[in-house]
Design a protein around this motif. Sequence first.
Motif, PDB file in Angstrom:
ATOM      1  N   LYS A 289       3.651   0.283 -10.083  1.00 37.47           N
ATOM      2  CA  LYS A 289       3.076   1.604 -10.381  1.00 37.47           C
ATOM      3  C   LYS A 289       4.139   2.665 -10.681  1.00 37.47           C
ATOM      4  CE  LYS A 289      -1.254   0.461  -9.519  1.00 37.47           C
ATOM      5  NZ  LYS A 289      -2.272   0.409 -10.583  1.00 37.47           N
TER       6      LYS A 289
ATOM      7  N   ASN B   2       8.065  -3.089  -8.974  1.00 38.49           N
ATOM      8  CA  ASN B   2       7.285  -1.946  -8.487  1.00 38.49           C
ATOM      9  C   ASN B   2       6.274  -1.581  -9.576  1.00 38.49           C
ATOM     10  OD1 ASN B   2       8.945  -1.336  -5.938  1.00 38.49           O
ATOM     11  ND2 ASN B   2      10.483  -1.398  -7.554  1.00 38.49           N
TER      12      ASN B   2
ATOM     13  N   LYS C 170       0.803  -1.228   0.000  1.00 41.09           N
ATOM     14  CA  LYS C 170       0.000   0.000   0.000  1.00 41.09           C
ATOM     15  C   LYS C 170       0.832   1.271   0.000  1.00 41.09           C
ATOM     16  CE  LYS C 170      -3.938  -2.228   2.023  1.00 41.09           C
ATOM     17  NZ  LYS C 170      -5.291  -1.917   1.702  1.00 41.09           N
ATOM     18  N   LEU C 171       2.128   1.147   0.091  1.00 38.86           N
ATOM     19  CA  LEU C 171       3.010   2.323   0.119  1.00 38.86           C
ATOM     20  C   LEU C 171       3.025   2.994  -1.251  1.00 38.86           C
ATOM     21  CD1 LEU C 171       5.121   3.806   1.958  1.00 38.86           C
ATOM     22  CD2 LEU C 171       6.858   2.399   0.812  1.00 38.86           C
ATOM     23  N   THR C 172       2.689   4.280  -1.292  1.00 36.47           N
ATOM     24  CA  THR C 172       2.594   4.989  -2.571  1.00 36.47           C
ATOM     25  C   THR C 172       3.765   5.926  -2.843  1.00 36.47           C
ATOM     26  OG1 THR C 172       1.245   6.729  -1.559  1.00 36.47           O
ATOM     27  CG2 THR C 172       0.083   4.879  -2.589  1.00 36.47           C
ATOM     28  N   THR C 173       4.370   6.470  -1.791  1.00 34.58           N
ATOM     29  CA  THR C 173       5.523   7.368  -1.944  1.00 34.58           C
ATOM     30  C   THR C 173       6.532   7.078  -0.842  1.00 34.58           C
ATOM     31  OG1 THR C 173       4.884   9.203  -0.480  1.00 34.58           O
ATOM     32  CG2 THR C 173       3.883   9.154  -2.685  1.00 34.58           C
TER      33      THR C 173
ATOM     34  N   ASN D 270       6.880  -3.389  -4.352  1.00 31.33           N
ATOM     35  CA  ASN D 270       6.021  -2.388  -3.722  1.00 31.33           C
ATOM     36  C   ASN D 270       4.914  -2.064  -4.721  1.00 31.33           C
ATOM     37  OD1 ASN D 270       7.774  -1.819  -1.261  1.00 31.33           O
ATOM     38  ND2 ASN D 270       9.208  -1.419  -2.925  1.00 31.33           N
TER      39      ASN D 270
ATOM     40  N   ALA E  90       2.119  -0.523  -4.969  1.00 29.15           N
ATOM     41  CA  ALA E  90       1.459   0.775  -5.150  1.00 29.15           C
ATOM     42  C   ALA E  90       2.441   1.941  -5.248  1.00 29.15           C
ATOM     43  CB  ALA E  90       0.487   1.026  -3.999  1.00 29.15           C
ATOM     44  N   LEU E  91       3.727   1.680  -5.148  1.00 30.60           N
ATOM     45  CA  LEU E  91       4.717   2.764  -5.124  1.00 30.60           C
ATOM     46  C   LEU E  91       4.749   3.485  -6.473  1.00 30.60           C
ATOM     47  CD1 LEU E  91       6.929   4.115  -3.384  1.00 30.60           C
ATOM     48  CD2 LEU E  91       8.563   2.543  -4.461  1.00 30.60           C
ATOM     49  N   ALA E  92       4.385   4.756  -6.472  1.00 30.45           N
ATOM     50  CA  ALA E  92       4.281   5.526  -7.709  1.00 30.45           C
ATOM     51  C   ALA E  92       5.323   6.623  -7.824  1.00 30.45           C
ATOM     52  CB  ALA E  92       2.884   6.144  -7.820  1.00 30.45           C
ATOM     53  N   SER E  93       6.003   6.940  -6.729  1.00 26.79           N
ATOM     54  CA  SER E  93       6.976   8.025  -6.763  1.00 26.79           C
ATOM     55  C   SER E  93       8.099   7.775  -5.767  1.00 26.79           C
ATOM     56  CB  SER E  93       6.312   9.357  -6.415  1.00 26.79           C
ATOM     57  OG  SER E  93       7.273  10.390  -6.258  1.00 26.79           O
TER      58      SER E  93
END
Length: 262
Positions: free
Chosen positions: A75, A73, A21-24, A48, A50-53
Amino acid sequence: EALSAVRGSLSGALTIKDNPKLTTLDGLEGIEGLGKNSAGNSLYLASNAALASIKALSGVRGSFNGALCITGNQKLTTLDGLEGIEGLGKNNAGSSLTIMHNLVLSSVEALSSIRGHLLGGLFVTDNAALLSLQGLEGVTGWGRGTAGNSILISQNPQLQGLDAMSAVCGQLPGALYINANAQLQSLRGLECIDALGSNDAGSSLLVKDNPSLLHIKSLSAVRGGLAGAVVIIKNDQLASLHGLENITGLGGDLSGNSLYIR
């Protein structure tokens, strides 16, 4: 952002792994340098979903004494945030840079500050949206992974070219392996490589399953005897072996072949 008070250089690696669920990476903006862990990695971002950035890593500067690994990763579209990295060491697998299984990653341009001859190999595998290797123009050489490959470019269906590799010159201590890149039409960018080692399977050059590949003339600087075999198979548009004229001898692979053309 709970770690926003962490500042300066870390003595060990930064490992971000298996966080669905980690996005950044917000909160890590104060980190300026990284060491490495027991596996030899300095920065390891893996699985990861959901990691998008990773822009929060923009404060990280200088050279790593370990490897950089970005894998799984789903995303992540760019490596923006890694512009300050200037050099890489290698990990226990013999890799300096691994970019693997990143579904929507389209660019590695953020790595453009990395310069020089790197001690480990380059492994770029199964990145469905990756268009080019632009960002690696400053790298002048690669080492050898523990399986014996120096450069492994495999299963990148949108990869358009290898032009960013044009500064890589001289001998690769391991094999050159170009496999299953559906849009790749040439090996332009590899013109300065003049010698190849071999991998643990006994091959020096493997060019396989690249259905759009039209020619391999960019390999014409490779000369002399090779320790391993040459394997050129299932490249449906390849009409000649022009580019291999200066190879004067071949070793053999574990299957007993020195030259395998299919």
